[in-house]
Design a protein around this motif. Structure first.
Motif, short mmCIF file in Angstrom:
data_model
loop_
_atom_site.label_atom_id
_atom_site.label_comp_id
_atom_site.label_asym_id
_atom_site.label_seq_id
_atom_site.Cartn_x
_atom_site.Cartn_y
_atom_site.Cartn_z
N ARG A 176 0.79 -1.33 0.21
CA ARG A 176 0.23 0.03 -0.07
C ARG A 176 0.89 1.40 -0.15
O ARG A 176 2.12 1.01 0.25
CB ARG A 176 -0.93 0.00 1.19
CG ARG A 176 -0.22 0.17 2.47
CD ARG A 176 -1.38 0.50 3.62
NE ARG A 176 -0.81 0.91 4.79
CZ ARG A 176 -0.56 0.15 5.84
NH1 ARG A 176 -0.90 -0.77 5.87
NH2 ARG A 176 -0.09 0.94 7.01
N PHE A 177 0.30 2.27 -0.25
CA PHE A 177 1.02 3.56 -0.21
C PHE A 177 0.40 4.54 0.88
O PHE A 177 -0.83 4.76 0.94
CB PHE A 177 0.61 4.48 -1.78
CG PHE A 177 1.48 3.79 -2.86
CD1 PHE A 177 2.78 4.06 -3.02
CD2 PHE A 177 0.86 2.86 -3.63
CE1 PHE A 177 3.50 3.54 -4.10
CE2 PHE A 177 1.52 1.99 -4.69
CZ PHE A 177 3.04 2.51 -4.73
N ASP A 178 1.16 4.84 1.71
CA ASP A 178 0.66 5.86 2.68
C ASP A 178 1.29 7.27 2.84
O ASP A 178 2.30 7.36 1.96
CB ASP A 178 1.12 5.33 4.11
CG ASP A 178 0.49 4.16 4.56
OD1 ASP A 178 -0.36 3.51 3.73
OD2 ASP A 178 0.42 3.65 5.73
N LEU A 179 0.68 8.23 3.20
CA LEU A 179 1.05 9.79 3.19
C LEU A 179 1.28 10.03 4.79
O LEU A 179 0.62 9.92 5.67
CB LEU A 179 0.13 10.59 2.53
CG LEU A 179 0.56 12.05 2.69
CD1 LEU A 179 1.77 12.40 1.95
CD2 LEU A 179 -0.40 12.88 2.24
N VAL A 180 2.53 10.51 4.93
CA VAL A 180 2.49 11.21 6.43
C VAL A 180 2.78 12.79 5.97
O VAL A 180 3.83 13.14 5.40
CB VAL A 180 3.97 10.79 7.17
CG1 VAL A 180 3.95 11.44 8.32
CG2 VAL A 180 3.52 9.10 7.78
N ALA A 181 1.98 13.57 6.49
CA ALA A 181 2.00 14.97 6.45
C ALA A 181 2.34 15.72 7.64
O ALA A 181 1.76 15.33 8.66
CB ALA A 181 0.58 15.32 5.64
#
Length: 134
Positions: free
Chosen positions: A96-101
């Motif tokens: 999966r592809f996650d984002l941490v902003a």
């Protein structure tokens, strides 16, 4: 890019890696590169491989870290991930592809972790198939 932005970006990646580790993800690689493409963090979450894009913003800019994950950036991440999977022979692994902003400054950071920030098929014209492009 000014040195201060690079330093804040690195601090953001460090903060993200610590956060993910404290939430049960194991960081396998940081800043993995293939040609012009880069994966900020590659982690394991149970048996799932997770490609994590980290976007650090000071909060004074007009575009948030979430807004910076454009369709063009997602396509680049998919390209980098496919090369990572090939190099490591991990094509059978669920991914999966996650984002941490991250917003704030070096002294005070706010983190938002978005799991499954996008799907492979959203950017590769895939339909109902698994995200791996074979």
């Amino acid at each position: 890019m000014p040195a201060g932005h690079l330093k804040f970006g690195q601090a953001g990646e460090d903060y993200a890696a610590k956060y993910l580790d404290s939430h049960g993800l194991k960081v396998l690689d940081r800043n993995w590169r293939w040609r012009q493409w880069e994966l900020d963090l590659v982690c394991m979450d149970g048996d799932e491989l997770v490609f994590v894009e980290v976007k650090s913003r000071s909060g004074s800019g007009m575009q948030s870290g979430i807004e910076a994950l454009t369709p063009a950036k997602c396509k680049k991440l998919v390209k980098a991930a496919s090369h990572y999977l090939s190099e490591k022979n991990l094509w059978e692994r669920p991914c999966r592809f996650d984002l941490v902003a991250i917003t704030g400054n070096s002294n005070s950071m706010k983190l938002e972790h978005i799991k499954s920030a996008f799907e492979f098929s959203d950017f590769m014209g895939g339909g109902n198939t698994a995200w791996q492009p074979w």
